[in-house]
Design a protein around this motif. Structure first.
Motif, short mmCIF file in Angstrom:
data_model
loop_
_atom_site.label_atom_id
_atom_site.label_comp_id
_atom_site.label_asym_id
_atom_site.label_seq_id
_atom_site.Cartn_x
_atom_site.Cartn_y
_atom_site.Cartn_z
N ALA A 1 0.84 -1.21 0.00
CA ALA A 1 0.00 0.00 0.00
C ALA A 1 0.87 1.25 0.00
O ALA A 1 0.61 2.20 -0.75
CB ALA A 1 -0.92 -0.01 1.22
N GLU A 2 1.91 1.24 0.82
CA GLU A 2 2.80 2.39 0.90
C GLU A 2 3.51 2.64 -0.42
O GLU A 2 3.66 3.80 -0.86
CB GLU A 2 3.82 2.18 2.01
CG GLU A 2 4.72 3.37 2.26
CD GLU A 2 5.69 3.11 3.40
OE1 GLU A 2 5.82 3.98 4.27
OE2 GLU A 2 6.31 2.01 3.44
N ILE B 1 1.26 10.62 2.90
CA ILE B 1 0.90 9.20 2.87
C ILE B 1 0.27 8.80 4.20
O ILE B 1 -0.78 8.13 4.23
CB ILE B 1 2.13 8.33 2.55
CG1 ILE B 1 2.54 8.53 1.09
CG2 ILE B 1 1.84 6.86 2.83
CD1 ILE B 1 3.85 7.88 0.72
N GLU B 2 0.89 9.19 5.31
CA GLU B 2 0.36 8.85 6.63
C GLU B 2 -1.03 9.45 6.84
O GLU B 2 -1.94 8.78 7.35
CB GLU B 2 1.31 9.36 7.73
CG GLU B 2 2.62 8.61 7.83
CD GLU B 2 2.42 7.17 8.29
OE1 GLU B 2 1.52 6.91 9.12
OE2 GLU B 2 3.18 6.29 7.81
N LEU C 1 -3.64 7.59 4.46
CA LEU C 1 -3.90 6.23 4.92
C LEU C 1 -4.68 6.23 6.23
O LEU C 1 -5.51 5.34 6.48
CB LEU C 1 -2.59 5.46 5.10
CG LEU C 1 -1.87 5.04 3.81
CD1 LEU C 1 -0.56 4.34 4.14
CD2 LEU C 1 -2.76 4.13 2.96
N ASN D 1 -3.33 2.60 8.06
CA ASN D 1 -1.95 2.82 8.50
C ASN D 1 -1.26 1.54 8.95
O ASN D 1 -0.08 1.33 8.68
CB ASN D 1 -1.92 3.83 9.66
CG ASN D 1 -2.24 5.23 9.20
OD1 ASN D 1 -3.40 5.58 9.11
ND2 ASN D 1 -1.23 6.03 8.88
N LYS E 1 0.08 -0.62 5.82
CA LYS E 1 0.79 0.04 4.73
C LYS E 1 1.92 -0.79 4.14
O LYS E 1 2.30 -0.60 2.98
CB LYS E 1 1.33 1.40 5.18
CG LYS E 1 2.38 1.35 6.28
CD LYS E 1 2.77 2.76 6.68
CE LYS E 1 3.82 2.75 7.80
NZ LYS E 1 4.17 4.15 8.21
N LEU F 1 -7.90 1.99 -0.17
CA LEU F 1 -6.60 2.46 -0.66
C LEU F 1 -6.79 3.35 -1.89
O LEU F 1 -6.10 4.37 -2.03
CB LEU F 1 -5.72 1.26 -0.99
CG LEU F 1 -4.32 1.59 -1.53
CD1 LEU F 1 -3.55 2.48 -0.55
CD2 LEU F 1 -3.54 0.31 -1.82
#
Length: 244
Positions: free
Chosen positions: A94-95, A116-117, A120, A126, A129, A144
């Motif tokens: 996901a990250e 991103i944080e 998510l 989170n 990720k 996502l």
């Protein structure tokens, strides 16, 4: 374009070969509102979204988005978009998917981690990720995709059936975040075939068989048509002269 008008659609029509998908659709979306496109599956909502995005060309009519005539590459980076089909790299985490879209949208390196944080967190991913997306459930993939559509702080967020496959608790959380985005000035256009979700929108366009049969606030639409529910409005105003 009128003041406080984010999207203006006028006499929009679309056909594929001899099949009419949309016919003379017209409505305005105000800046900073949540506007719903409500109608049954096959009504033409996704086609309408693709036209607004500039992904397809209409056969007639016009679309003005952020004071620019669509299609126009100048407005693409101002739009966040979640399609019905998830555009994800399933062999990445996901990250890693988020990082890819950060680069695509040219988000500065120093801002990427926080963005991103934050995104998510909005969809409660989170803790997942680092997980490879192929191991995600369908609902997690939808979440996502929504996070990705928010990564570049869009002025306009266009969501095609974003809550399909989500449990009621998570759907409520997503809507809470959509309200927060609205409060921050984001204009949101969302398609749904679920009547209950209509109540969450500021205004609606009712789409049936490729036609816009009514536009306004939920209760106003119901009252003006002397009905008790939106289902009754669809039955009263529906035109089955052709199917899309």
């Amino acid at each position: 374009m009128e003041e406080n008008c984010c999207i203006k659609i006028k006499n929009l029509s679309k056909s594929y070969k001899n099949q009419r998908i949309l016919k003379d659709v017209s409505f305005d979306v105000k800046c900073g509102e949540i506007f719903g496109l409500l109608g049954p599956s096959g009504a033409g909502k996704t086609t309408l979204i693709r036209l607004i995005m500039g992904m397809e060309k209409s056969n007639g009519g016009e679309i003005i988005l952020l004071n620019e005539k669509v299609p126009n590459k100048n407005v693409i980076e101002s739009i966040g978009y979640t399609a019905q089909a998830d555009a994800l790299y399933t062999d990445l985490s996901a990250e890693e998917n988020m990082k890819f879209y950060c680069r695509l949208y040219k988000i500065p390196k120093k801002e990427r981690k926080d963005r991103i944080e934050e995104c998510l967190s909005i969809v409660n991913l989170n803790n997942h990720k680092k997980k490879i997306v192929s191991n995600f459930s369908g609902g997690m993939k939808r979440r996502l995709s929504l996070a990705i559509s928010l990564i570049h702080n869009p002025k306009v967020l266009i969501l095609d059936e974003p809550t399909v496959g989500l449990d009621p608790l998570l759907r409520k959380q997503i809507w809470r975040e959509l309200y927060r985005l609205k409060d921050n000035g984001v204009t949101i256009v969302i398609t749904t075939h679920v009547m209950d979700e209509a109540a969450y929108c500021d205004r609606l366009a009712l789409i049936r068989n490729g036609k816009c049969i009514s536009v306004g606030k939920t209760q106003e639409i119901i009252k003006e048509n002397e009905c008790n529910t939106l289902e009754e409005v669809f039955l009263k105003l529906g035109d089955d002269s052709y199917e899309d």
